[in-house]
Design an enzyme around this catalytic site. Structure first.
Site, PDB file in Angstrom:
ATOM      1  N   GLY A  84     -35.732 -20.836 -12.319  1.00 31.04           N
ATOM      2  CA  GLY A  84     -34.827 -19.684 -12.308  1.00 31.04           C
ATOM      3  C   GLY A  84     -33.375 -20.113 -12.244  1.00 31.04           C
ATOM      4  O   GLY A  84     -33.057 -21.291 -12.075  1.00 31.04           O
ATOM      5  N   GLY A  86     -30.556 -20.977 -10.637  1.00 29.80           N
ATOM      6  CA  GLY A  86     -30.184 -21.373  -9.282  1.00 29.80           C
ATOM      7  C   GLY A  86     -28.691 -21.570  -9.107  1.00 29.80           C
ATOM      8  O   GLY A  86     -28.180 -21.614  -7.992  1.00 29.80           O
ATOM      9  N   ARG A  87     -27.994 -21.750 -10.219  1.00 28.49           N
ATOM     10  CA  ARG A  87     -26.532 -21.864 -10.126  1.00 28.49           C
ATOM     11  C   ARG A  87     -25.881 -21.082 -11.256  1.00 28.49           C
ATOM     12  O   ARG A  87     -24.766 -21.375 -11.656  1.00 28.49           O
ATOM     13  CB  ARG A  87     -26.098 -23.315 -10.188  1.00 28.49           C
ATOM     14  CG  ARG A  87     -26.499 -23.940 -11.487  1.00 28.49           C
ATOM     15  CD  ARG A  87     -25.916 -25.235 -11.778  1.00 28.49           C
ATOM     16  NE  ARG A  87     -26.830 -25.831 -12.734  1.00 28.49           N
ATOM     17  CZ  ARG A  87     -26.758 -27.039 -13.192  1.00 28.49           C
ATOM     18  NH1 ARG A  87     -25.826 -27.804 -12.770  1.00 28.49           N
ATOM     19  NH2 ARG A  87     -27.631 -27.487 -14.050  1.00 28.49           N
ATOM     20  N   LYS A 108     -21.777 -20.259 -14.870  1.00 26.92           N
ATOM     21  CA  LYS A 108     -22.536 -21.399 -14.339  1.00 26.92           C
ATOM     22  C   LYS A 108     -21.712 -22.048 -13.243  1.00 26.92           C
ATOM     23  O   LYS A 108     -20.607 -22.521 -13.506  1.00 26.92           O
ATOM     24  CB  LYS A 108     -22.791 -22.433 -15.451  1.00 26.92           C
ATOM     25  CG  LYS A 108     -24.054 -22.162 -16.238  1.00 26.92           C
ATOM     26  CD  LYS A 108     -24.277 -23.226 -17.284  1.00 26.92           C
ATOM     27  CE  LYS A 108     -25.082 -24.403 -16.763  1.00 26.92           C
ATOM     28  NZ  LYS A 108     -25.305 -25.427 -17.820  1.00 26.92           N
ATOM     29  N   GLY A 121     -25.713 -24.052  -5.694  1.00 27.48           N
ATOM     30  CA  GLY A 121     -25.361 -23.035  -6.689  1.00 27.48           C
ATOM     31  C   GLY A 121     -24.014 -23.272  -7.353  1.00 27.48           C
ATOM     32  O   GLY A 121     -23.562 -22.475  -8.163  1.00 27.48           O
ATOM     33  N   ARG A 178     -36.270 -18.434 -22.388  1.00 34.47           N
ATOM     34  CA  ARG A 178     -36.702 -19.815 -22.638  1.00 34.47           C
ATOM     35  C   ARG A 178     -38.213 -19.872 -22.769  1.00 34.47           C
ATOM     36  O   ARG A 178     -38.905 -18.922 -22.368  1.00 34.47           O
ATOM     37  CB  ARG A 178     -36.328 -20.696 -21.433  1.00 34.47           C
ATOM     38  CG  ARG A 178     -34.901 -20.564 -20.997  1.00 34.47           C
ATOM     39  CD  ARG A 178     -34.785 -20.501 -19.480  1.00 34.47           C
ATOM     40  NE  ARG A 178     -33.418 -20.113 -19.078  1.00 34.47           N
ATOM     41  CZ  ARG A 178     -32.435 -20.955 -18.825  1.00 34.47           C
ATOM     42  NH1 ARG A 178     -32.679 -22.241 -18.861  1.00 34.47           N
ATOM     43  NH2 ARG A 178     -31.244 -20.539 -18.520  1.00 34.47           N
ATOM     44  N   ASP A 247     -37.763 -25.336 -19.752  1.00 40.09           N
ATOM     45  CA  ASP A 247     -36.779 -24.351 -19.276  1.00 40.09           C
ATOM     46  C   ASP A 247     -35.448 -24.509 -20.015  1.00 40.09           C
ATOM     47  O   ASP A 247     -34.571 -23.658 -19.878  1.00 40.09           O
ATOM     48  CB  ASP A 247     -36.561 -24.475 -17.764  1.00 40.09           C
ATOM     49  CG  ASP A 247     -36.130 -25.875 -17.358  1.00 40.09           C
ATOM     50  OD1 ASP A 247     -36.893 -26.823 -17.615  1.00 40.09           O
ATOM     51  OD2 ASP A 247     -35.030 -26.027 -16.797  1.00 40.09           O
ATOM     52  N   ASN A 248     -35.310 -25.584 -20.782  1.00 39.34           N
ATOM     53  CA  ASN A 248     -34.087 -25.776 -21.564  1.00 39.34           C
ATOM     54  C   ASN A 248     -34.336 -25.566 -23.050  1.00 39.34           C
ATOM     55  O   ASN A 248     -33.562 -26.019 -23.882  1.00 39.34           O
ATOM     56  CB  ASN A 248     -33.525 -27.183 -21.320  1.00 39.34           C
ATOM     57  CG  ASN A 248     -33.066 -27.364 -19.885  1.00 39.34           C
ATOM     58  OD1 ASN A 248     -32.720 -26.393 -19.218  1.00 39.34           O
ATOM     59  ND2 ASN A 248     -33.086 -28.601 -19.409  1.00 39.34           N
ATOM     60  N   ASP A 257     -28.308 -25.947 -22.732  1.00 40.77           N
ATOM     61  CA  ASP A 257     -28.194 -26.865 -21.601  1.00 40.77           C
ATOM     62  C   ASP A 257     -27.653 -28.244 -22.000  1.00 40.77           C
ATOM     63  O   ASP A 257     -28.390 -29.120 -22.456  1.00 40.77           O
ATOM     64  CB  ASP A 257     -29.537 -27.026 -20.876  1.00 40.77           C
ATOM     65  CG  ASP A 257     -29.297 -27.431 -19.419  1.00 40.77           C
ATOM     66  OD1 ASP A 257     -28.333 -28.186 -19.179  1.00 40.77           O
ATOM     67  OD2 ASP A 257     -30.047 -26.992 -18.543  1.00 40.77           O
TER      68      ASP A 257
HETATM   69  P1  AMP Z   1     -31.024 -27.854 -15.276  1.00 35.65           P
HETATM   70  O1  AMP Z   1     -30.948 -29.274 -14.874  1.00 35.65           O
HETATM   71  O2  AMP Z   1     -29.697 -27.238 -15.552  1.00 35.65           O
HETATM   72  O3  AMP Z   1     -31.987 -27.589 -16.384  1.00 35.65           O
HETATM   73  O4  AMP Z   1     -31.549 -27.078 -13.987  1.00 35.65           O
HETATM   74  C1  AMP Z   1     -32.859 -27.138 -13.528  1.00 35.65           C
HETATM   75  C2  AMP Z   1     -33.040 -26.175 -12.367  1.00 35.65           C
HETATM   76  O5  AMP Z   1     -32.283 -26.602 -11.225  1.00 35.65           O
HETATM   77  C3  AMP Z   1     -32.606 -24.750 -12.652  1.00 35.65           C
HETATM   78  O6  AMP Z   1     -33.492 -23.878 -11.987  1.00 35.65           O
HETATM   79  C4  AMP Z   1     -31.239 -24.697 -12.025  1.00 35.65           C
HETATM   80  O7  AMP Z   1     -30.857 -23.391 -11.696  1.00 35.65           O
HETATM   81  C5  AMP Z   1     -31.427 -25.553 -10.797  1.00 35.65           C
HETATM   82  N1  AMP Z   1     -30.158 -26.136 -10.308  1.00 35.65           N
HETATM   83  C6  AMP Z   1     -29.455 -27.117 -10.884  1.00 35.65           C
HETATM   84  N2  AMP Z   1     -28.339 -27.380 -10.173  1.00 35.65           N
HETATM   85  C7  AMP Z   1     -28.307 -26.543  -9.130  1.00 35.65           C
HETATM   86  C8  AMP Z   1     -27.424 -26.322  -8.040  1.00 35.65           C
HETATM   87  N3  AMP Z   1     -26.311 -27.031  -7.872  1.00 35.65           N
HETATM   88  N4  AMP Z   1     -27.758 -25.365  -7.144  1.00 35.65           N
HETATM   89  C9  AMP Z   1     -28.872 -24.641  -7.293  1.00 35.65           C
HETATM   90  N5  AMP Z   1     -29.744 -24.803  -8.284  1.00 35.65           N
HETATM   91  C10 AMP Z   1     -29.495 -25.740  -9.207  1.00 35.65           C
HETATM   92 MG    MG Z   2     -31.567 -25.813 -17.447  1.00 36.41          MG
END
Ligand code: AMP
Ligand code: MG
Length: 472
Positions: A84, A86-87, A108, A121, A178, A247-248, A257
């Site tokens: 989900g 998360g940030r 973001k 986040g 996604r 997810d990407n 991403d």
């Molecule tokens: P990503 O590496 O962008 O594909 O992120 C993978 C997952 O990690 C996703 O659910 C993001 O929302 C979560 N995520 C990445 N960085 C953060 C962060 N700094 N705080 C909270 N969630 C994160």
């Molecule tokens: Mg991602």
């Protein structure tokens, strides 16, 4: 401004309603006027302070609704049932007054959500700068991609390996659905939600599938086609996505991403940049296989709804041939070939072998090869050169036509990692001149820009970036 916020009208377990964090001192670093115009947001142009407030998350975009989307995903092959946003925060969905298309506007780095797990986040300014430059460059290179509308610094440090200035990047996408969104509901055996999501995705991205005999299968087939072309286009440009987790992988067929990604300097088929990809799962030459793997995960979800397993399997079997057709067509153009003969894939392979054996720069070599057409430069490409010229001379239009095709297929400038790193380092010192200059050159990637030639050149050995890190 024409808002619809249709995702926020889907059932409640598709997302969480959230509030974004308050950035102490938001400042606008970049505003994409061209994209703002396309979205009908250009009336915001005049007030920079307000732009900084809106695109840091301090002030809502009037008419929008702020939500974090639920999704799951396979990360490096391991299934995580809940990831989900998360940030990230979807702040609005907007219909463009220019092209009539629907776009998501997403922040973001605007703070925690119910999906943040242990994360803060937030985002460092580094990934903000990186995604801004790379996604806009990708767009100008003609590849389907999410885009960058704004970049803001928050005035607050984030703690990563060191303390770094924080930022928020505003991403614009034709949606954020996604493969992992389907997996989220399929893994919960929630057939009603699967139906709802699929109908929504069909209506939003592939409306023609709705009238097919098997709409879900037709939808799948459309997604497969888009992915085959996308990955072929990446590879023709020497792009390594780096983290092709499900997810990407966007259903729209856009590049999604920009984490540990890279445009290759010297060519190697097994090149990996991502510091977290220790097995080389997402190496340059693996990308078509990985896209097929992701699509197989999507098929597993969709089979809950309609279609025959055999049909899904035979479509998946056609993925690599479909990819290759696009790939060789792109590569043929890059070598000045308008139409391919049966022998051309072998010629293309010989070219790549030559680059790899001699550790030549991928993008620059195509431009240099073009100079052999009129003997204007004396770089030699060995046995390959004569063989290739012979082939060009057999083609209608000859060398002149080939030269035109090569000039429009081979970028002069790509966002090279060492330049992106320079832009980030300077930005950390509050100097955005490198970032702005890079933005400017990358806006016209196929044009020679006097005075800015140094952005085309591969890194010196001390400038080489060996690994890139994900945005977290
Ligand atoms: P990503 O590496 O962008 O594909 O992120 C993978 C997952 O990690 C996703 O659910 C993001 O929302 C979560 N995520 C990445 N960085 C953060 C962060 N700094 N705080 C909270 N969630 C994160
Ligand atoms: Mg991602």
């Amino acid at each position: 401004m024409n808002f619809i916020n249709s995702y926020a009208q889907l059932p409640e377990h598709f997302y969480a309603k959230i509030r974004t964090a308050n950035a102490p001192e938001p400042e606008l670093i970049a505003w994409n006027k061209e994209l703002a115009m396309q979205l009908g947001l250009n009336e915001l142009d005049a007030d920079e302070a307000r732009l900084a407030r809106i695109f840091s998350g301090n002030e809502p975009l009037p008419g929008g609704e702020t939500i974090a989307l639920a999704y799951a995903g396979h990360q490096f092959g391991h299934f995580v049932p809940q990831l989900g946003d998360g940030r990230a925060a979807l702040i609005a969905e907007i219909v463009s007054p220019v092209d009539g298309e629907r776009y998501d506007i997403q922040l973001k780095g605007s703070g925690q959500t119910p999906f943040s797990r242990n994360g803060d986040g937030k985002s460092s300014l580094g990934p903000v700068i990186r995604e801004f430059l790379l996604s806009e460059a990708m767009h100008k290179l003609g590849v389907p991609t999410t885009r960058a509308l704004a970049a803001v610094s928050t005035g607050e440090d984030v703690v990563r390996e060191t303390r770094e200035p924080g930022g928020v990047m505003t991403r614009v996408a034709s949606s954020h659905i996604r493969v992992g969104t389907f997996q989220y509901f399929a893994s919960r055996d929630d057939k009603a939600a699967m139906k709802e999501l699929t109908n929504y995705a069909i209506a939003r991205h592939y409306p023609d599938a709705a009238s097919a005999e098997q709409p879900v299968f037709a939808f799948f087939s459309a997604v497969v086609k888009k992915q085959a072309r996308l990955v072929a286009h990446w590879m023709a440009l020497g792009f390594i996505h780096g983290v092709m987790n499900t997810d990407n992988s966007a259903i729209s067929g856009e590049t999604l991403d920009y984490g540990p990604c890279a445009f290759m300097d010297e060519f190697h088929i097994n090149k990996v940049f991502s510091s977290i990809d220790r097995q080389g799962r997402y190496a340059y030459g693996q990308q078509a296989n990985m896209a097929q793997w992701n699509l197989t995960r999507l098929a597993e979800c969709l089979m809950m709804l309609d279609g025959d397993q055999k049909d899904y399997e035979s479509l998946l079997d056609q993925f690599i041939p479909a990819f290759e057709e696009h790939y060789f067509a792109f590569m043929g153009n890059k070598l000045g070939l308008a139409e391919l003969t049966d022998d051309d894939p072998e010629l293309i392979t010989a070219w790549l072998q030559h680059l790899q054996d001699n550790q030549l720069d991928y993008s620059q070599s195509f431009r240099q090869l073009a100079t052999c057409l009129d003997n204007s430069e004396s770089i030699s490409f060995g046995d390959f050169e004569a063989r290739w010229l012979k082939r060009i001379d057999q083609q209608d239009g000859g060398r002149e036509e080939a030269g035109r095709l090569m000039a429009s297929s081979n970028p002069v400038v790509i966002p090279r990692n060492h330049q992106v790193e320079r832009a980030i380092e300077a930005a950390f010192e509050d100097d955005f001149s490198v970032f702005n200059e890079l933005r400017q050159v990358l806006a016209s990637p196929f044009t020679e820009q006097p005075g800015l030639e140094h952005y085309s050149i591969p890194p010196e050995s001390h400038e080489r970036v060996m690994a890139t890190f994900c945005g977290t």
